[in-house]
Design an enzyme around this catalytic site. Structure first.
Site, PDB file in Angstrom:
ATOM      1  N   HIS A 167      16.253 -68.529 -10.999  1.00  0.00           N
ATOM      2  CA  HIS A 167      17.125 -67.489 -10.468  1.00  0.00           C
ATOM      3  C   HIS A 167      16.387 -66.147 -10.359  1.00  0.00           C
ATOM      4  CE1 HIS A 167      21.188 -69.651 -11.429  1.00  0.00           C
ATOM      5  NE2 HIS A 167      20.383 -70.354 -10.658  1.00  0.00           N
ATOM      6  N   GLU A 208      16.805 -63.306 -11.644  1.00  0.00           N
ATOM      7  CA  GLU A 208      16.530 -62.625 -12.911  1.00  0.00           C
ATOM      8  C   GLU A 208      15.231 -63.133 -13.528  1.00  0.00           C
ATOM      9  OE1 GLU A 208      19.349 -63.987 -11.931  1.00  0.00           O
ATOM     10  OE2 GLU A 208      21.122 -62.976 -12.719  1.00  0.00           O
ATOM     11  N   CYS A 235      24.575 -65.649 -13.981  1.00  0.00           N
ATOM     12  CA  CYS A 235      25.224 -66.913 -14.327  1.00  0.00           C
ATOM     13  C   CYS A 235      25.163 -67.112 -15.845  1.00  0.00           C
ATOM     14  CB  CYS A 235      24.551 -68.070 -13.597  1.00  0.00           C
ATOM     15  SG  CYS A 235      22.962 -68.526 -14.306  1.00  0.00           S
ATOM     16  N   CYS A 259      21.524 -67.356 -17.135  1.00  0.00           N
ATOM     17  CA  CYS A 259      20.816 -66.079 -17.177  1.00  0.00           C
ATOM     18  C   CYS A 259      21.447 -65.144 -18.208  1.00  0.00           C
ATOM     19  CB  CYS A 259      20.813 -65.425 -15.798  1.00  0.00           C
ATOM     20  SG  CYS A 259      19.832 -66.349 -14.586  1.00  0.00           S
TER      21      CYS A 259
HETATM   22 ZN   LIG Z   1      21.351 -67.280 -13.192  1.00  0.00          ZN
END
Ligand SMILES: [Zn+2]
Ligand SMILES: [Zn+2]
Lengths: 205, 539
Positions: free
Chosen positions: A61, A63, A91, A94
């Site tokens: 992702h 991040e 999410c 994360c």
């Molecule tokens: Zn995420």
């Protein structure tokens, strides 16, 4: 989810604008339009867009992409005095990683009602746990964040071999307002429903 | 035992494992993927405790499994049963809205719990004259269609020469008021005729029954004993279908094809993989094995050990960001690494279309100004092999080509993964997960908040099966048989101890690799975690 007023909003909008720019760049290259920047002492130390297509790894992702950049130049402990600005709520994965890393605060645009870990689905940022909780502030350029995602879906649908009926391809432009007053429990619930009705249906945040 | 002796023993046995492993790795034959960790005469099976798969309860099973509902019941002679049921079905509207298929509609008195047979009669209560001065809660009433007074409670329900009766579950109480139900039944045999009504006085009872289907035969037995005769219908509204679970458990435990890896071997490999990185000083011990099963033939596609302590930058030390002392590089968790390695492996073996698409995505990184140092990125994500064992499985091009992420792959873990890793498994669409040790303070897969038969309760996330998320997978704890208490024990040792062991092992690793140790493996539990880290560690 109700987004309360954010103190010193202009300061944070400046960095959220940069996160939006990352998402726009991603959209221009047919990538999921989620962008983020990590900010330490008023300076951007890491930027990210989704890396799942490049890595064939569903966990890459935005991040994490940004964290890779940070870790190549800074000690990990810098994160305890660093804030994250991300166009879509982090999410669950994360959100947990950020807590383990000891992030100072998270600012996001729109809710992630499929996987959100900072209030959208779960509250990983503040649930009881071994690591200190971190504060989250939502709603910064929320409309822009949602519009980016909608543009992406329209774009994707048009590329699909069997285009869906026309009504699904129309770009919806109206976005439900978000109340910013401190609510009662019942009002919070109905606001949540309203937010969900207008908010994203997306997985890569 | 002194610390030194302990360290020596631990290291000696570890050593033996490593030596054995290296021998296996360097030998020219690589017949079966498990040979390297489970030699026939080997140390693996020697003193093994027996373990079994215990399917994890889902969040909903924990939360809703014990919900009950109030229903009306009536006792009536068997020969009138079907008729009365027909009347009830016709006259009480909407009762099908609540599915009580898991409960017997008719129950013989002998199969009912004693407290249900002896339940107070609601009709009598309706017409009763309260006698508050009585110490026992009983009432005297006159049934509406008779002229006789009866004692209501307590009462001997046994009557001689009485024809066989059944108890009918009428419907949930919310669908009809007691007085309406009473009036309805009074219009029909056997309750309407005055002769019958004397023989079978209309006794309506309010009974508590389980609202939802039981999820196991054991639960059905328990509910039959405590509430009302209950069926186990081999369905589970709160988790995977029982038939799917049985099939999975059978596949996991029974080696049906030559060379297949069963759960025991896979778990042993996961431990070895974790030790391999630990003895090099890269991590704290947890390991992960990812397996693909096609037509019930298994292929180990990726293995990864925890590598949170491996420096992200050359020459630097990973610093711990908090007081637990085990944080390190969070991307170094075994699950994150193994998932990443699967992605790298897919990239390597990708078809033209897939690799073109991935390359385009990679270029867009540069367009966005993110084309940073590839080496630094690899050092952070640790999604390439870092030990010979990891390399061995990475090198094998045994993945079904162009598969999607980790779709329906099987994952074997020494420890219950943290929330980050649990959600990573959801994002990666894995099919089955088995883990050895519960991590009550940090684990994301177990769902129990209040009570757990096989160990301590955890955070209660139950991330393997959440309806709110778009993917669910089956999950088991590989629990130790015949050992009461926790299977999730993690030795509680101080960080200092941990580091001391760490260093001792690393030193032995460097200096004594070719020494011939005859040390007997004194690990009395094959599956006990050799690694000792604090319980609050995220795995
Ligand atoms: Zn995420
Ligand atoms: Zn983890």
């Amino acid at each position: 989810m109700v987004f309360p007023p954010i103190p010193n909003r202009e300061y944070h909008e400046h960095f959220m604008r940069q996160a939006i720019q990352m998402a726009e760049l991603a959209l221009a290259s047919d990538e999921t339009p989620v962008g983020c920047v990590f900010v330490h002492s008023g300076e951007v130390i890491g930027r990210g867009i989704n890396g799942t297509n490049a890595s064939l790894n569903g966990t890459r992702h935005a991040e994490f992409v940004a964290l890779a950049e940070i870790m190549s130049r800074h000690p990990q402990s810098i994160l305890t005095t660093t804030d994250l600005y991300v166009t879509v709520e982090p999410c669950i994965m994360c959100a947990s990683a950020l807590r383990q890393y000891g992030i100072r605060a998270v600012y996001f645009g729109c809710l992630n009602d499929r996987f959100g870990g900072c209030g959208g689905v779960m509250k990983i940022h503040s649930d009881p746990g071994v690591d200190p909780a971190y504060p989250v502030y939502g709603g910064l350029f929320r409309e822009e964040a949602i519009m980016l995602l909608r543009r992406f879906y329209v774009q994707e649908n048009e590329k699909a071999p069997e285009p869906k009926p026309k009504k699904n391809r129309e770009l919806k432009t109206e976005i439900l307002p978000v109340t910013v007053t401190q609510p009662t429990a019942a009002a919070a619930k109905s606001n949540m429903a309203a937010a969900r009705a207008g908010e994203l249906k997306h997985q890569m945040a | 035992m002194s610390l030194f002796t302990f360290l020596f023993h631990a290291s000696t046995s570890l050593f033996e494992h490593v030596r054995h492993l290296l021998e296996q790795l360097t030998s020219t034959t690589m017949a079966s993927p498990v040979d390297s960790v489970a030699p026939s005469e080997g140390w693996v099976t020697k003193r093994s405790h027996s373990h079994r798969l215990v399917q994890l309860k889902t969040k909903e099973e924990c939360r809703l499994g014990n919900e009950t509902i109030q229903v009306w019941t009536v006792e009536l002679p068997s020969r009138h049963a079907e008729w009365v049921l027909k009347i009830v079905k016709e006259q009480v509207k909407d009762q099908d809205m609540i599915d009580l298929q898991h409960l017997r509609r008719f129950a013989k008195p002998k199969f009912l719990p004693q407290h249900v047979v002896g339940q107070r009669d609601k009709v009598k209560e309706m017409y009763s004259i309260p006698r508050a001065w009585e110490s026992t809660p009983f009432a005297v009433m006159q049934a509406p269609s008779t002229t006789t007074w009866e004692y209501a409670w307590p009462k001997n329900t046994k009557q001689m020469n009485r024809p066989q009766t059944l108890h009918l579950l009428i419907c949930p109480t919310r669908f009809i008021q007691l007085s309406d139900l009473h009036a309805l039944l009074m219009q029909h045999t056997p309750f309407c005729s005055s002769a019958d009504s004397w023989a079978y006085p209309l006794q309506i009872k309010e009974v508590t029954v389980p609202l939802l289907s039981p999820t196991s035969p054991q639960q059905a037995d328990m509910w039959s004993r405590d509430y009302w005769p209950t069926f186990y219908r081999k369905t589970n509204p709160f988790g995977a279908h029982p038939a799917t679970i049985w099939k999975a458990e059978d596949e996991l435990q029974n080696v049906s094809a030559p060379g297949n890896v069963d759960v025991k071997e896979a778990m042993t490999l996961a431990k070895t993989v974790g030790r391999e990185t630990e003895i090099r000083g890269y991590g704290i011990g947890p390991g992960c094995v990812i397996m693909e099963r096609v037509d019930n033939v298994t292929q180990i596609v990726a293995v990864a050990g925890d590598a949170r302590s491996k420096p992200v930058k050359a020459g630097s030390m990973v610093e711990d960001t908090n007081t637990h002392g085990c944080n390190g590089n969070i991307m170094g968790h075994a699950v994150m690494r193994a998932i990443g390695i699967v992605g790298r492996k897919r990239l390597r073996a990708a078809s033209h279309i897939i690799s073109t698409r991935a390359a385009k995505a990679e270029r867009s990184f540069e367009t966005c100004g993110l084309g940073h140092d590839e080496q630094a990125r690899d050092a952070f994500f640790l999604d390439l092999p870092i030990t010979p064992l990891e390399e061995k499985y990475f090198a094998d091009d045994n993945l079904v080509p162009d598969g999607y992420l980790c779709l329906r792959l099987e994952v074997y873990l020494t420890h219950e993964p943290c929330m980050m890793c649990s959600m990573a498994l959801v994002h990666s669409r894995v099919g089955r997960v088995v883990f050895l040790h519960r991590m009550p303070q940090t684990g994301g897969l177990t769902a129990e908040l209040a009570r757990n038969d096989s160990g301590p309760v955890g955070l209660g996330y139950g991330l393997c099966w959440r309806k709110e998320l778009n993917w669910q997978f089956m999950c088991w704890e590989y629990a130790e048989e015949q050992k009461k208490g926790s299977t999730g024990k993690v030795e509680d040792s101080s960080t200092t101890d941990h580091h001391a062991q760490h260093i001792a092992r690393a030193t032995l690793d460097l200096t004594g690799m070719d020494t011939d140790f005859n040390g007997e493996d004194d690990d009395d539990d094959d599956y006990a975690s050799v690694s000792s880290f604090v319980e609050s560690t995220h795995v």
